[in-house]
Every structure is written in structure tokens, then in C-alpha cells.
Design a protein around this motif. Structure first.
Motif, short mmCIF file in Angstrom:
data_model
loop_
_atom_site.label_atom_id
_atom_site.label_comp_id
_atom_site.label_asym_id
_atom_site.label_seq_id
_atom_site.Cartn_x
_atom_site.Cartn_y
_atom_site.Cartn_z
N ALA A 298 10.74 7.48 -33.56
CA ALA A 298 11.41 7.12 -32.31
C ALA A 298 12.47 8.14 -31.94
O ALA A 298 12.60 8.53 -30.76
N LEU A 299 13.25 8.59 -32.91
CA LEU A 299 14.27 9.61 -32.65
C LEU A 299 13.64 10.88 -32.09
O LEU A 299 14.13 11.47 -31.11
N ALA A 300 12.53 11.31 -32.70
CA ALA A 300 11.86 12.52 -32.24
C ALA A 300 11.31 12.35 -30.83
O ALA A 300 11.41 13.26 -29.99
N ARG A 301 10.74 11.18 -30.57
CA ARG A 301 10.15 10.95 -29.25
C ARG A 301 11.21 10.91 -28.15
O ARG A 301 11.04 11.48 -27.08
N VAL A 302 12.31 10.23 -28.44
CA VAL A 302 13.38 10.12 -27.45
C VAL A 302 14.02 11.49 -27.21
O VAL A 302 14.29 11.88 -26.07
N GLU A 303 14.26 12.25 -28.28
CA GLU A 303 14.89 13.55 -28.12
C GLU A 303 13.98 14.49 -27.32
O GLU A 303 14.46 15.24 -26.45
N ALA A 304 12.68 14.45 -27.60
CA ALA A 304 11.76 15.30 -26.86
C ALA A 304 11.70 14.90 -25.39
O ALA A 304 11.59 15.75 -24.49
N HIS A 305 11.80 13.59 -25.11
CA HIS A 305 11.73 13.11 -23.73
C HIS A 305 12.97 13.51 -22.94
O HIS A 305 12.86 13.99 -21.81
N PHE A 306 14.15 13.30 -23.53
CA PHE A 306 15.38 13.60 -22.81
C PHE A 306 15.83 15.05 -22.99
O PHE A 306 16.79 15.48 -22.33
N ARG A 307 15.19 15.76 -23.93
CA ARG A 307 15.55 17.15 -24.22
C ARG A 307 17.02 17.27 -24.58
O ARG A 307 17.75 18.14 -24.13
N ASP A 308 17.47 16.35 -25.42
CA ASP A 308 18.88 16.33 -25.82
C ASP A 308 19.00 15.52 -27.11
O ASP A 308 18.11 14.72 -27.45
N SER A 309 20.10 15.74 -27.82
CA SER A 309 20.37 14.91 -28.99
C SER A 309 20.56 13.47 -28.53
O SER A 309 21.05 13.21 -27.43
N CYS A 310 20.17 12.52 -29.36
CA CYS A 310 20.23 11.12 -28.94
C CYS A 310 20.80 10.26 -30.06
O CYS A 310 20.88 10.66 -31.22
N CYS A 311 21.19 9.06 -29.68
CA CYS A 311 21.70 8.07 -30.61
C CYS A 311 21.01 6.75 -30.29
O CYS A 311 20.98 6.32 -29.14
N LEU A 312 20.44 6.12 -31.31
CA LEU A 312 19.78 4.84 -31.16
C LEU A 312 20.55 3.78 -31.95
O LEU A 312 20.90 4.01 -33.11
N GLU A 313 20.81 2.65 -31.32
CA GLU A 313 21.29 1.48 -32.04
C GLU A 313 20.09 0.58 -32.29
O GLU A 313 19.35 0.27 -31.34
N PHE A 314 19.88 0.17 -33.52
CA PHE A 314 18.65 -0.53 -33.87
C PHE A 314 18.93 -1.74 -34.76
O PHE A 314 19.99 -1.84 -35.40
N THR A 315 17.96 -2.63 -34.77
CA THR A 315 18.00 -3.79 -35.66
C THR A 315 16.62 -3.95 -36.30
O THR A 315 15.59 -3.69 -35.67
N VAL A 316 16.62 -4.36 -37.55
CA VAL A 316 15.38 -4.68 -38.26
C VAL A 316 15.42 -6.16 -38.59
O VAL A 316 16.36 -6.63 -39.23
N GLU A 317 14.43 -6.91 -38.12
CA GLU A 317 14.33 -8.33 -38.44
C GLU A 317 13.05 -8.58 -39.23
O GLU A 317 11.94 -8.36 -38.73
#
Length: 555
Positions: A298-317
Motif C-alpha cells: 500500500a505504501l508503494a502504491r500510494v507513493e507511486a500514485h502521488f509521486r511523493d512520500s506518504c504517511c498512512l494511519e492504519f488499523t488491523v482488526e
């Protein structure tokens, strides 16, 4: 609908309507990434509420329709006794204001619904803990009873003897507070709880902490906040649950590796507050390898899409991965330079765009100073570096004291942890030191946003009303100390500070700047960058394009 919009890939509204948070979630939906279902209440509702003292005509009926749609999508119902739906209610301004406004989690968990959740999961303790989390959050946000959260925290994190007596006592106390301020009936009406929570989030736009934040960043005072309502996912459900914050690149160094915190058995506010001990993000790989793989992808996909470093807040249930928020990864100045150069090398952006992403202010702070100590005996304490750089100043143990003392010279704000209520002290301080927290705690996030050195999780240090203590030392408020936000070291006095001449990424960025400007004469770094910016702006004005892409509109 006029006021409410679905968190759907088909929703097309600007951040000025949806807020940056909801717009980011909608973009994640378009990338087919896992986002809990929900809807967003546009900023127009907040402005009307603050202006008129009530919601606009027609809003309540729209809210009922939107809620019914969420219930149908999740196959759950708010307040149901068999398959209860609970929701989060979060703010979301067009320009991110992290932690400055109110949030309510686990909303809708009435006593009857909690019994249904216990039966569904087979875990009465989880259901009680979730209800207590909701009641304490609701009492604090809607009724203004600040102390209820600390009581809830003690009950939630303590193993309780048979009968869960501590849970029940804390629940009754929170119920009493809510009944006194909002009426007894609200405890049994999930829809009314939702209305009150939305009103509280809208009202929090105008709190002193929010006004202080907007003043610091020169943001307009009258835009209002959107309100995002989503189905809850539980990071505290079982041993395969947790929550965390993940950066695609290290925000302190710019290194292109996943970085952040994870907390097993907790919810997002536990991480941000800094009051629960977190683990380094990579611990997720060993404990939940399938989740780790999904997070890295997900980090790789988001960074490639926005062409920028990204931060994800996530939860695992229960082993299932969900993303709750995406935004640009706020970075220290030196890290931002490295990230821009690396992104150009990786082909995600052009060299000209890398130049346009770095400001003269960042360039002035890109060379990271370090403390030079004679030996380990000069170190007072050591923690976790949260924002690079060195700050020297007098100890201030409260935000009010920091503001007062800063008029006479630099101060270091020293706290067990920080919250949005400390915004004025954080703004006044030259550096920030906390005894708790991790890379994604409130103190660390704000320090990076403000560009101030910070050290967190100094576990050998305690903070009193007018002093700090380490084993064998009591150091009064007003004493001069220094902190190194790279190494995490804390020293008494004013040590020697060394600033390196350059680094490879900075050197290459400045070479690109000279190539663009055509001027290769020796000059200050900022002059070299500013000359390149002038050429790039001229190119853009004549039809070229060097504008920075918008990560989430309005950020």
C-alpha cells in the motif's frame, strides 16, 4: 444530497468541501485500497452551525439517509443488539490541522449494543473496554469532562478481576457525566449521540488550540471543518489486532524504507497521545507477516500514485488490514532534500520538480547540526530522536511557562507527553522533550511540522511541577539544557555544536539548481536555489509546468 457525500470513488468535490482527510480516503478508494465505509459532512454544515447555533434545515434527514446507507453497506445497525454498528466521528479541514479538533470513537455502543458485541465476538472484556472508550471520549468531547479519559485508560489497560468491577465503575462514572450534561436519554439514543458528536466536532473548529494553530500557519479562520463518519475497525479486538502510523520514507533522514510505530491491542488515539508504549513499525513483519506485506504494498502504491512520500494511519482488526488516513509525510528539512533527490533518481518526478519542492527555509536547515560531547558522562539522558537538529534553552515544564520564559530567551519544553492543548507552548519553544511517545506521537508530529528539534521517550527522566529528575539528579526549571534530535541525547549546559559542510543529496540538488539558473558562481545555498526557482516560475508563466502536484487537495 446537499450536505453529505459518500466516501466513494465516484465522489467529485474539492477539499474545501470534503476536507483533506475525506478526499484522501476517496483517493484510496480509487486505488482499490481497504478503507472502512462511511460518509463525509461538508464544511458548509460547520459554517452554518457556528453561525446560527444549529444545523441547517434538511441536514438531519440527510444524516438519517446517509446512516441508513452505511448500515446497508456494512450489514449492521447503529445500536443493534445482535450486529451493532459503531462509528468514528472525525474532523477534516481543507488544510490538515493534526490533533487540533475533536474526535469521538466507537460511537453508538449503548449498553444493549455492548451486550450484542460481547455475544457476537465471544469477548465480554473487549465489549466493555470498547464501551468505556466510547463513553469517556463522548463525555470528554461533548460534555467537556476532561478527566474521564484518564480514568478510562486505567480501566482499559488493567487486567480486571472476575466481574470486571473496575470497568463497570468507570462506565457508571462516565454515564453520570453524560447524563448531567446531555440528559439521560442520550445514553440510549445512538442517533442523538451522532448528532451531538458532529456538533462537538464542528464547535472544536473554534477552540483556542485550533485558533492558535491557524495563527501559526496563517490559515483563514472562517473555512470550517468537514466531519468524516466511518464504520469502526477495532485495533484492540484480539491478539491479531493493532494500530499504527507508517511513513513510506523515514521522516527524519529521508531514507526510502518504511518507518513508524505500531501498537498491538490499541486504537489510534493511543499511538498519537504517546501515553501507550509503541513498537518500531518493523515489528509488524514478524508478528503479522501477511499484514506487513499488504502495508508495504500500500505504501508503494500510494507513493507511486502521488509521486511523493506518504504517511498512512492504519488499523488491523483480527488480521485484516484497513487504512484510516493518508497524507503527505511531513519531513525534517534534510530528509525533504534527500526525498526530493531520490524521487527524481527513481523517475517519479523530474529534477526541476525536485527543486520546486524545496523551499529556501528548508534549505537553510538542511545541514543537520549535532552535539559534540566530551564523553558519555556529559549525557544527562537519552531518548528517541524525533526531529533532527540541536536546540539549547532553559527548561520549561508547562506550556504556559514556556510562553512566558520564551520572551527572555530560548526554552526547551519538557513534558511527559503533549496534546493539542500544548500548541502555544510548542510554538514558543526552541525544542521539545517528552518522557513518553514514539515517532508518530503528537510531540513528534508537531515538531516536524514546526521544524523544531525533538526528543521523545526519555524513559529515565520524570517531570515535576518545577523540575525534571533523572536517577540521582534533580534539575530545576530554568536550567540550561541541550537536546539532539538526531541521536536522542540530552545534556546540561551549552555544548559544542558541529554542522557538516554538506551532504551528497544536498550537493546534487544545488548542482541541479545551478544547471537550471545557468549561474555557476560561488554563492550562498539559498541564493542558488532562489535563482533556480525564478527560472522555473518564468518557465511556468510562459506555458511550462513546474507546479508541485497536489497530494491531497488543500494540503
Amino acid at each position: 444530497m446537499r450536505y453529505i457525500h459518500p466516501l466513494s470513488a465516484a465522489t467529485e468535490q474539492p477539499a474545501e468541501v470534503l476536507g483533506a482527510k475525506a478526499q484522501g480516503l476517496i483517493e484510496l478508494r480509487r486505488l482499490d485500497l481497504p478503507v472502512p465505509g462511511g460518509f463525509v459532512i461538508g464544511t458548509e454544515v460547520c459554517r452554518a452551525f457556528l453561525r446560527d447555533g444549529h444545523f441547517p434545515d434538511g441536514f438531519r434527514s440527510e444524516l438519517a439517509v446517509a446512516l441508513a446507507g452505511l448500515e446497508a453497506a456494512t450489514h449492521r445497525r447503529l445500536g443493534d443488539t445482535r450486529k451493532p454498528l459503531t462509528v468514528s466521528v472525525r474532523s477534516g479541514a481543507a488544510v490538515s490541522m493534526p490533533g487540533m479538533m475533536d474526535t469521538v470513537l466507537n460511537l453508538g455502543l449503548t449498553a444493549e449494543a455492548a451486550r450484542g458485541l460481547a455475544a457476537e465476538t465471544g469477548n465480554p472484556r473487549f465489549a466493555l473496554a470498547t464501551r468505556l472508550r466510547f463513553l469517556s471520549s463522548f463525555a470528554s468531547t461533548v460534555a467537556g469532562a476532561v478527566g474521564t479519559n484518564s480514568g478510562a485508560g486505567r480501566a482499559v489497560h488493567q487486567d480486571v478481576a472476575a466481574g470486571h468491577a473496575l470497568f463497570h465503575h468507570a462506565i457508571r462514572a462516565a454515564e453520570d457525566v453524560i447524563s448531567q450534561h446531555a440528559g439521560l436519554q442520550v445514553l440510549h439514543s445512538p442517533f442523538r449521540q451522532l448528532e451531538l458528536a458532529i456538533a462537538a466536532v464542528c464547535s472544536s473548529w473554534d477552540t483556542p488550540r485550533a485558533r492558535t494553530f491557524r495563527a501559526i500557519y496563517d490559515l483563514p479562520p472562517d473555512c470550517g471543518t468537514a466531519v468524516t463518519v466511518q464504520a469502526m475497525v477495532y485495533g484492540h479486538r484480539d491478539d491479531h489486532s493493532g494500530t499504527g502510523v507508517a511513513f513510506s520514507r523515514n521522516p527524519n533522514t529521508g531514507e526510502p524504507v518504511p518507518f513508524g510505530d505500531v501498537l498491538f491491542g490499541g486504537q489510534g488515539d493511543d499511538v498519537v497521545s504517546g501515553r501507550s508504549p509503541t513498537l518500531p513499525l518493523h515489528e509488524l513483519a514478524a508478528r503479522e507477516p501477511a499484514v506487513w506485506s499488504r502495508l508495504v504494498a500500500a505504501l508503494a502504491r500510494v507513493e507511486a500514485h502521488f509521486r511523493d512520500s506518504c504517511c498512512l494511519e492504519f488499523t488491523v482488526e483480527a488480521g485484516e488490514f484497513w487504512i484510516l488516513q493518508v497524507h503527505r509525510g511531513k519531513m525534517a528539512a534534510g530528509a525533504a532534500v534527500r526525498a526530493a533527490v531520490d524521487l527524481a533518481d527513481e523517475g517519479l518526478i523530474e529534477q526541476r520538480e525536485a527543486l520546486s519542492r524545496i523551499t529556501p527555509h528548508q534549505l537553510r536547515h538542511a545541514r543537520i547540526p549535532r552535539m559534540v560531547l566530551d564523553g558519555p558522562e556529559n549525557i544527562l539522558a537519552r531518548g528517541l530522536g524525533a526531529c533532527p537538529g540541536v536546540a539549547v534553552g532553559r527548561i520549561a515544564t508547562t506550556s504556559d511557562t514556556a510562553v512566558r520564559m520564551a520572551a527572555a530567551g530560548p526554552v526547551i519544553l519538557v513534558r511527559p507527553d503533549t496534546s493539542p492543548l500544548d500548541m502555544h507552548g510548542l510554538a514558543a519553544a526552541a525544542g521539545i522533550l517528552t518522557t513518553r511517545g514514539g515517532p508518530a506521537c503528537h510531540a513528534a508530529v508537531v515538531a516536524r511540522a514546526l521544524g523544531k528539534p525533538a526528543v521523545v521517550r526519555v524513559t529515565d527522566l520524570s517531570v515535576d511541577a518545577t523540575s525534571i529528575r533523572t536517577p540521582g539528579n534533580t534539575i530545576p526549571e530554568g536550567t540550561l539544557i541541550a537536546i539532539d534530535g538526531t541521536t536522542g541525547e540530552v545534556a546540561v549546559g551549552n555544548p559544542h555544536i558541529h554542522t557538516p559542510a554538506t551532504n551528497p543529496h544536498l550537493h546534487r540538488l544545488l548542482e541541479w539548481a545551478d544547471r537550471v539558473s545557468g549561474d555557476h558562481t560561488p554563492r550562498e545555498d539559498t541564493e542558488r536555489l532562489t535563482a533556480a526557482h525564478s527560472v522555473l516560475l518564468g518557465s511556468a508563466g510562459s506555458g511550462g509546468s513546474t507546479a508541485r502536484p497536489r497530494f491531497c487537495a488543500g494540503r
